[in-house]
Structure formats: structure tokens, C-alpha cells
Design a protein around this motif. Sequence first.
Motif, PDB file in Angstrom:
ATOM      1  N   ALA A 125       2.746   5.266  -4.637  1.00 43.65           N
ATOM      2  CA  ALA A 125       3.223   4.778  -4.308  1.00 43.65           C
ATOM      3  C   ALA A 125       3.273   4.243  -3.184  1.00 43.65           C
ATOM      4  CB  ALA A 125       4.815   4.767  -4.869  1.00 43.65           C
ATOM      5  N   LEU A 126       3.080   5.879  -2.581  1.00 39.59           N
ATOM      6  CA  LEU A 126       3.006   5.152  -0.580  1.00 39.59           C
ATOM      7  C   LEU A 126       1.536   4.440  -0.887  1.00 39.59           C
ATOM      8  CD1 LEU A 126       3.451   6.051   1.636  1.00 39.59           C
ATOM      9  CD2 LEU A 126       3.609   8.126   1.716  1.00 39.59           C
ATOM     10  N   VAL A 127       0.777   5.406  -0.619  1.00 42.18           N
ATOM     11  CA  VAL A 127      -0.895   4.702  -0.925  1.00 42.18           C
ATOM     12  C   VAL A 127      -1.105   3.405  -0.856  1.00 42.18           C
ATOM     13  CG1 VAL A 127      -3.276   5.644  -1.843  1.00 42.18           C
ATOM     14  CG2 VAL A 127      -2.072   7.571  -1.408  1.00 42.18           C
ATOM     15  N   ALA A 128      -0.841   3.227  -1.877  1.00 42.60           N
ATOM     16  CA  ALA A 128      -1.003   1.004  -2.309  1.00 42.60           C
ATOM     17  C   ALA A 128       0.134   0.810  -1.355  1.00 42.60           C
ATOM     18  CB  ALA A 128       0.355   1.546  -3.892  1.00 42.60           C
TER      19      ALA A 128
ATOM     20  N   GLY B 176      -2.676  -2.725   4.849  1.00 37.34           N
ATOM     21  CA  GLY B 176      -3.046  -3.110   5.652  1.00 37.34           C
ATOM     22  C   GLY B 176      -3.943  -2.211   6.253  1.00 37.34           C
ATOM     23  N   ALA B 177      -3.296  -1.181   6.191  1.00 35.82           N
ATOM     24  CA  ALA B 177      -4.141   0.356   6.427  1.00 35.82           C
ATOM     25  C   ALA B 177      -5.225   0.869   5.166  1.00 35.82           C
ATOM     26  CB  ALA B 177      -3.079   1.280   6.744  1.00 35.82           C
ATOM     27  N   PHE B 178      -5.432   1.771   5.428  1.00 35.13           N
ATOM     28  CA  PHE B 178      -6.491   2.967   4.311  1.00 35.13           C
ATOM     29  C   PHE B 178      -5.824   3.705   3.886  1.00 35.13           C
ATOM     30  CE2 PHE B 178     -10.495   4.300   2.526  1.00 35.13           C
ATOM     31  CZ  PHE B 178     -10.745   3.652   1.890  1.00 35.13           C
ATOM     32  N   GLY B 179      -4.769   3.299   2.656  1.00 34.41           N
ATOM     33  CA  GLY B 179      -4.810   4.556   2.193  1.00 34.41           C
ATOM     34  C   GLY B 179      -5.423   6.342   1.200  1.00 34.41           C
ATOM     35  N   PHE B 180      -5.272   7.671   1.703  1.00 35.87           N
ATOM     36  CA  PHE B 180      -5.692   8.303   1.005  1.00 35.87           C
ATOM     37  C   PHE B 180      -4.723   9.298  -0.386  1.00 35.87           C
ATOM     38  CE2 PHE B 180      -9.284   7.956   4.136  1.00 35.87           C
ATOM     39  CZ  PHE B 180     -10.229   8.427   3.405  1.00 35.87           C
TER      40      PHE B 180
ATOM     41  N   LEU C  35      -1.412  -0.330  -8.665  1.00 38.73           N
ATOM     42  CA  LEU C  35      -0.169  -0.956  -7.487  1.00 38.73           C
ATOM     43  C   LEU C  35      -1.057  -1.640  -6.697  1.00 38.73           C
ATOM     44  CD1 LEU C  35       2.029   2.372  -7.838  1.00 38.73           C
ATOM     45  CD2 LEU C  35       2.365   0.483  -8.972  1.00 38.73           C
ATOM     46  N   THR C  36      -2.156  -1.753  -6.131  1.00 41.05           N
ATOM     47  CA  THR C  36      -2.286  -2.193  -5.135  1.00 41.05           C
ATOM     48  C   THR C  36      -4.478  -2.789  -5.830  1.00 41.05           C
ATOM     49  OG1 THR C  36      -3.380  -2.129  -2.901  1.00 41.05           O
ATOM     50  CG2 THR C  36      -3.916   0.240  -4.231  1.00 41.05           C
ATOM     51  N   ASP C  37      -4.950  -4.479  -5.074  1.00 39.99           N
ATOM     52  CA  ASP C  37      -6.484  -4.747  -5.465  1.00 39.99           C
ATOM     53  C   ASP C  37      -7.116  -4.044  -3.768  1.00 39.99           C
ATOM     54  OD1 ASP C  37      -5.172  -6.263  -3.545  1.00 39.99           O
ATOM     55  OD2 ASP C  37      -5.541  -8.359  -5.338  1.00 39.99           O
TER      56      ASP C  37
END
Length: 334
Positions: free
Chosen positions: A8-11, A17-21, A42-44
Motif C-alpha cells: 500500500a505504501l509503495v503503490a 510521483g515518487a519511485f517506491g521500493f 495497486l499501481t501501474d
Amino acid sequence: MGWVAMPALVAASSNAGAFGFLALATAGPEEAIEMIDETLSLTDKPFGVNFHMFQPGADQIVQAVLDRKIKAVSYSRSPIPDYIKAFKEQGIVCMPTVGALKHAVKAEQLGADVLVIQGSEGGGHTGSTPTTLLLSSVLENVQIPVVAAGGFRDGFGLAASLAWGASGIAMGTRFMMTQESPVPAKTKEAYISAGVEDIKVTKKFDGLPHRLIFNDYIQKIDRSNPFSLFVMSVTSAWKYKQLTKASYGDIMRSFFAMLKGDDLTISQSIMSANSPAIIQKAMVDGSPNEGAMPSGQVAGILTNLPTCNELIQQIMREFNVAATNFKKIEGEKS
Ligand SMILES: Cc1cc2nc3c(=O)[nH]c(=O)nc-3n(C[C@H](O)[C@H](O)[C@H](O)COP(=O)(O)O)c2cc1C
């Protein structure tokens, strides 16, 4: 960030607009693959995964990353050249985190595409060189792009890093202190109320320099002499064996793996084998005083819990103010 950089936090951070790991170093292979798939649902937007190349089930995690064409991988200690080769062949960006100049040079030789340099201000396992000094020396000695980490919270820090020659910043603690972060409210409160001087480094928690909030539990460990550390480690091994339902075999296996891998004392090895469960106490169960809270010093100057979207918008506003300031200075010169 184990149990923090969850899907959930990464997405949410990638969507903003950040790049989650995604944090996979604390997951077994099946759970790790489920987490990757959940994040993809959860994200594209692009995101990466962080794992240890030596962790049990790393082969399966690597295969899942290759199959799903995940955009980037983050790793640190003991990189495995065959994995790096396989990632690079598929155009997956290899982006290790290093905390010392010699590790930066070695990581570039081993094929890193981008480096994250974490200065001593940063949370979790950390080196002893402050971010600004590490950044200067690494920029002078490597050819690949460098991302600065350790002590950042805003767009002014981003602007300063770019002016310094970095290609961007990475933030752990700031994203952990957001609405979408899964850390329980009571533990988030403990982070927000900590002062910069409460967030220090000890080697006694798991044998490696670890920056954490010095709550009562960590202070006790840090003050302990070899005998009391041994008693504490055995007591906590027993307590956490009950809690995690780990078998004696599991605990002994982790214990001997720790002893073999690093130059640790027996007590530190036992503490190290227990450390994930102790961190979980704070980060998952919501008992900040009974567990461990890895943290960057920046937590000492955080006062709010924005959504990831609010955070990114704020960073961009601040960055634009900094850029305008640069332009003014440039204008005054000409
Ligand atoms: C709670 C916590 C857990 C972390 N766990 C990991 C980890 O598992 N792997 C890793 O490469 N870095 C880990 N880090 C370091 C972060 O990825 C990041 O480099 C660091 O937080 C940057 O410094 P900052 O805290 O000042 O933003 C952790 C940091 C925190 C605060």
C-alpha cells in the motif's frame, strides 16, 4: 524498510510521483511474490524491490522480478554477480545502497547502474560518514548516477542535492511517517515525538551499526556489559521463541548463520537472530517501548503525517522556491 515499505505504501508513493521500493528482505519467497503481485495490482506506475541477495529463497524472488519485469532492484551487502547479470540483461536497473566510499566503488565495478549513498544520518543499518561528505567523495570516484539518502525530508534538500551533483534523493523515514504507511499509530507517535538526539547508533542490537530511536529497551541494550547482554539475549530469545513459534532449530540456524557471516559475539548473534521479532513488536504490533524502532535522525524534525500525495506536492513546491532562489542569485550576478 521491513514491514513498512509494504504494497500500500509503495503503490501510494509511486502513484504520487515518487519511485517506491518494496521491502522484501524480511519476507519469505512466497510472501515476497504475493507482495510484488499485490503492488502490481495497486499501481501501474514503476516501482522497485529491495532484498538481500543472500536471503533464503532469493532465487525465487529474482525469478519473480525477471518474470514480472519489475523496473529496479535495490540491495546492499554481499551482491551476487549472476543475479546482477540476469537483471541487467533484461534492462532492470540495479541500484544498490552503500554507506562507504569503498563499497560505492566496488558496487560500480560489480555492475550497478545507479548508486544510493546513505549517509550516517540515515535510518536502519548505516555507515559513519555524514551524507554530504559521502556524497562528495562518491561523486568524485564513480561514473554512474548517484542518489543521496540520509537526512532528507523536503524539496530544499532535493534542490541542494541536485546542486551538489546528485541525481536525486531517497527518503525512508519521511515516507514511513505518512498516512499510507502501515506503522501503527502509537508507534508513529513515538517517532514524531522523538528528538534528533534520541536517535542514535548502536552495534549492540544486532552486531551492525544500527540507527534507532533510543527508547528504554534500546538504552538498556546499549548500556549492557557482555554478561548482561548475554542474559538479555537469552531471555529475549526465549520470549521471542514463544512469540514467533520459531523452533529451537530455526533459532539455532539463524544464530549460526549470523556467527558465520559477521564478526559477532555470541550474545550479539542471539540478539541478531531475534532482531526481526523485536522490530516487529514496534512496527507491526504497535508497542513502541517494548520493541525497536529503526529511524533516521530526520524523524527528530518531522512534525506531521501527510499523505504521500501531499508530501510529493509539498516537495515540489519547496523545490520550486529553491530553484527561484538559485535563479535570483544567478540574476544578481549578471
Ligand atoms: C525502519 C527502517 C527500515 C529500513 N530497512 C531497510 C532495509 O530493509 N533495506 C535497506 O536497504 N534499507 C533499509 N532502511 C534504509 C532506507 O532504505 C533508507 O536508505 C534510509 O531510511 C534513508 O535515510 P532516512 O531515514 O534519513 O531517510 C531502513 C530504514 C528505516 C527507517
